[in-house]
Motif scaffolding. Structure first.
Motif, PDB file in Angstrom:
ATOM      1  N   ASP A   1       0.842  -1.192   0.000  1.00 27.99           N
ATOM      2  CA  ASP A   1       0.000   0.000   0.000  1.00 27.99           C
ATOM      3  C   ASP A   1       0.880   1.246   0.000  1.00 27.99           C
ATOM      4  O   ASP A   1       2.111   1.150  -0.100  1.00 27.99           O
ATOM      5  CB  ASP A   1      -0.967  -0.002   1.187  1.00 27.99           C
ATOM      6  N   LEU A   2       0.240   2.392   0.123  1.00 29.44           N
ATOM      7  CA  LEU A   2       0.949   3.671   0.061  1.00 29.44           C
ATOM      8  C   LEU A   2       0.982   4.356   1.418  1.00 29.44           C
ATOM      9  O   LEU A   2       0.891   5.584   1.513  1.00 29.44           O
ATOM     10  CB  LEU A   2       0.277   4.585  -0.963  1.00 29.44           C
TER      11      LEU A   2
ATOM     12  N   ASP B   1      -5.718   8.507   1.217  1.00 32.04           N
ATOM     13  CA  ASP B   1      -6.060   7.115   0.925  1.00 32.04           C
ATOM     14  C   ASP B   1      -4.778   6.363   0.576  1.00 32.04           C
ATOM     15  O   ASP B   1      -4.070   6.727  -0.366  1.00 32.04           O
ATOM     16  CB  ASP B   1      -7.041   7.070  -0.242  1.00 32.04           C
ATOM     17  N   THR B   2      -4.464   5.309   1.313  1.00 33.92           N
ATOM     18  CA  THR B   2      -3.208   4.581   1.108  1.00 33.92           C
ATOM     19  C   THR B   2      -3.354   3.356   0.214  1.00 33.92           C
ATOM     20  O   THR B   2      -2.383   2.618   0.013  1.00 33.92           O
ATOM     21  CB  THR B   2      -2.610   4.148   2.456  1.00 33.92           C
TER      22      THR B   2
ATOM     23  N   GLY C   1      -7.941   5.124  -6.417  1.00 34.56           N
ATOM     24  CA  GLY C   1      -8.154   6.552  -6.229  1.00 34.56           C
ATOM     25  C   GLY C   1      -6.998   7.369  -6.763  1.00 34.56           C
ATOM     26  O   GLY C   1      -6.471   7.104  -7.840  1.00 34.56           O
ATOM     27  N   PRO C   2      -6.569   8.394  -6.012  1.00 34.53           N
ATOM     28  CA  PRO C   2      -5.473   9.257  -6.466  1.00 34.53           C
ATOM     29  C   PRO C   2      -4.197   8.493  -6.784  1.00 34.53           C
ATOM     30  O   PRO C   2      -3.372   8.949  -7.573  1.00 34.53           O
ATOM     31  CB  PRO C   2      -5.279  10.211  -5.282  1.00 34.53           C
ATOM     32  N   ALA C   3      -4.030   7.310  -6.175  1.00 36.22           N
ATOM     33  CA  ALA C   3      -2.821   6.536  -6.425  1.00 36.22           C
ATOM     34  C   ALA C   3      -2.720   6.102  -7.879  1.00 36.22           C
ATOM     35  O   ALA C   3      -1.625   5.921  -8.415  1.00 36.22           O
ATOM     36  CB  ALA C   3      -2.783   5.309  -5.511  1.00 36.22           C
TER      37      ALA C   3
ATOM     38  N   GLY D   1      -1.234  10.944  -7.600  1.00 35.84           N
ATOM     39  CA  GLY D   1      -1.426  12.130  -6.777  1.00 35.84           C
ATOM     40  C   GLY D   1      -0.754  12.079  -5.424  1.00 35.84           C
ATOM     41  O   GLY D   1       0.063  12.942  -5.094  1.00 35.84           O
ATOM     42  N   ARG D   2      -1.089  11.066  -4.627  1.00 36.46           N
ATOM     43  CA  ARG D   2      -0.505  10.969  -3.286  1.00 36.46           C
ATOM     44  C   ARG D   2       1.009  10.813  -3.363  1.00 36.46           C
ATOM     45  O   ARG D   2       1.744  11.435  -2.583  1.00 36.46           O
ATOM     46  CB  ARG D   2      -1.114   9.782  -2.537  1.00 36.46           C
TER      47      ARG D   2
END
Length: 501
Positions: free
Chosen positions: A138-139, A355-356, A360-362, A366-367
């Motif tokens: 994950d992030l 959000d990890t 989504g943004p990943a 983005g993140r």
């Protein structure tokens, strides 16, 4: 970047989420990309090509190149094109950036024109933590410690070494290509691993890290002036008028209607205010950065919106006052990107960026890119200069996002320290190397952090008047400016010369 860039790899086009002008996560061309959070290194809406067009390949990569006791590995995505390869020819390595690697770059782009003429083997490596190259489960902020330009360069070094051995390219000369943040990586790859890469084309590369980057908006103003001197003045008048209106909550309902907001406008904190104002300004920032580019082959949309389009609207008295024209542009951009309304909720933005999960943004990066700005580059495009047309999103607003997304330890002091370390490690503008060419466009705001004058005969700059971000990397077309045509030819002549050395 960039962002925010660049794409070939980059911007895989990354199903990019566009907050409209803000672009919540952008794409990365391998070369030219950009992400919202104030750091737009590259922007656009890209759609990834069908995998059948270019096969995905996977390379077993080390998780931590700087810890010999850590034996963990993961799979990094890459693509190849051997169509033009002639025995003994060079190997062209396109470097991925802050977004998914776009396989469209394996079929289009100036680098392939060079490859055809020079008999090069072409390969593109996606940047760790972007696109489908997932080093960790994950992030989480803890896992993101493995995301850095240093690790990315070590990825390139290991990949180049192993691939050369496996495919018999150990004696071939390698040339690195990249645009925007990947352009910086191309220059730094040659700088830090000169025994592995023979030359580099570092397009639109911001080689100087800086916490506060108000010069970005100063160049936006200058670029708008290329249409007419009054254009940036009208933008400033509109921005100032909006800022004054926002001081009275009674105007919020009308403002929400004027700018087609998705929900009732709520300005409860200075962060809410700054986020709203930056989102609107982002339309001008993004259009200027990619003015008249040739990104259609990537699947980008909105390329028909240019400085001329924006300034013609801002100069049209039949559209009301400058404030009204400003709103007209926002609605035009919404329509262009097939969006029904504009989301300007800062809390929602922070929730998404926190959000990890690999979604989504990943998906667009983005993140991840915000993390790199907080831990390496800064690049915060603030309004802290009187010589630009916008108001309301100063440096503290950008820095606060680091804390809001990643925790209190990510603050102004930590960002400043990180930026200083980056410049100490890479040398900022004082690059001591050879066989690196630095193309930049005068319209592109990122040229303010790039090399625009020759450092030496072996470290030349190619400054292209009238062009924007990464213009020389895109496929040629009949309407290209003569100076852009010349720039591409000049870069080719440098490669010819350097490959003989």
């Amino acid at each position: 970047m960039a962002q925010r860039e660049v794409h070939q790899s980059g911007w895989d086009s990354k199903r990019c989420v566009i907050l409209l002008g803000v672009i919540l996560d952008c794409i990365a061309l391998s070369s030219c990309l950009t992400v919202r959070q104030s750091v737009r290194l590259r922007v656009g809406l890209l759609s990834e090509m069908n995998a059948s067009d270019t096969d995905e390949l996977w390379f077993p990569q080390r998780l931590d190149h700087f810890n010999g006791a850590d034996g963990r590995v993961w799979k990094q995505r890459y693509f190849i094109n051997d169509t033009f390869y002639r025995s003994g020819g060079p190997v062209f390595l396109m470097i991925g950036g802050e977004g998914p690697a776009n396989p469209a770059w394996m079929q289009y782009g100036t680098w392939l024109t060079y490859a055809r003429m020079l008999g090069a083997f072409c390969v593109m490596l996606e940047h760790r933590f972007y696109g489908r190259s997932h080093p960790t489960e994950d992030l989480s902020t803890d896992n993101l410690r493995y995301l850095s330009s240093k690790q990315a360069l070590a990825d390139l070094a290991h990949f180049r070494t192993v691939l050369a051995d496996q495919m018999g390219f150990a004696g071939n000369k390698w040339v690195a290509f990249g645009g925007s943040y990947p352009g910086s990586l191309a220059a730094w790859f040659r700088l830090k691993y000169p025994h592995l890469v023979h030359a580099a084309v570092a397009t639109s590369a911001p080689v100087h890290a800086v916490v506060n980057f108000p010069e970005y908006l100063e160049v936006v103003r200058q670029s708008l002036t290329t249409h007419s001197p009054e254009c940036p003045q009208l933008v400033k008048k509109a921005s100032d008028t909006l800022f004054e209106k926002l001081k009275d909550p009674k105007t919020y309902d009308q403002i929400a209607k004027d700018f087609s907001l998705c929900e009732k406008l709520q300005i409860q904190t200075h962060m809410d205010l700054a986020y709203f104002l930056e989102t609107l300004a982002g339309n001008f920032m993004d259009v200027v950065q990619y003015n008249k580019d040739n990104r259609q082959f990537e699947g980008a949309i909105g390329t028909n919106i240019t400085i001329k389009v924006l300034c013609d609207i801002m100069s049209d008295p039949s559209r009301g006052e400058p404030y009204d024209r400003y709103a007209t542009i926002v609605n035009l951009m919404l329509k262009t990107f097939f969006l029904k309304c504009l989301n300007v909720n800062y809390s929602s933005y922070i929730k998404e960026m926190s959000d990890t999960a690999w979604k989504g943004p990943a998906l667009g990066g983005g993140r991840q890119w915000v993390y790199q700005t907080c831990t390496e580059f800064g690049f915060y495009q603030s309004t802290d200069s009187p010589n630009q047309p916008f108001v309301g999103f100063p440096l503290p607003y950008h820095l606060q996002q680091c804390s809001d997304i990643f925790g209190a330890s990510f603050n102004a002091s930590s960002v400043a320290d990180a930026v200083q370390q980056t410049n100490e490690y890479y040398g900022s503008y004082d690059i001591r190397s050879s066989r690196i060419v630095f193309p930049n466009g005068s319209i592109d705001p990122w040229h303010a952090l790039g090399i625009t004058k020759d450092i030496s005969d072996d470290l030349p700059a190619v400054f292209i008047n009238g062009t924007a971000h990464c213009a020389n990397m895109y496929p040629a077309r009949e309407e290209d400016l003569p100076q852009l045509v010349f720039a591409r030819d000049h870069i080719f002549s440098l490669l010819q010369k350097w490959l003989k050395q």
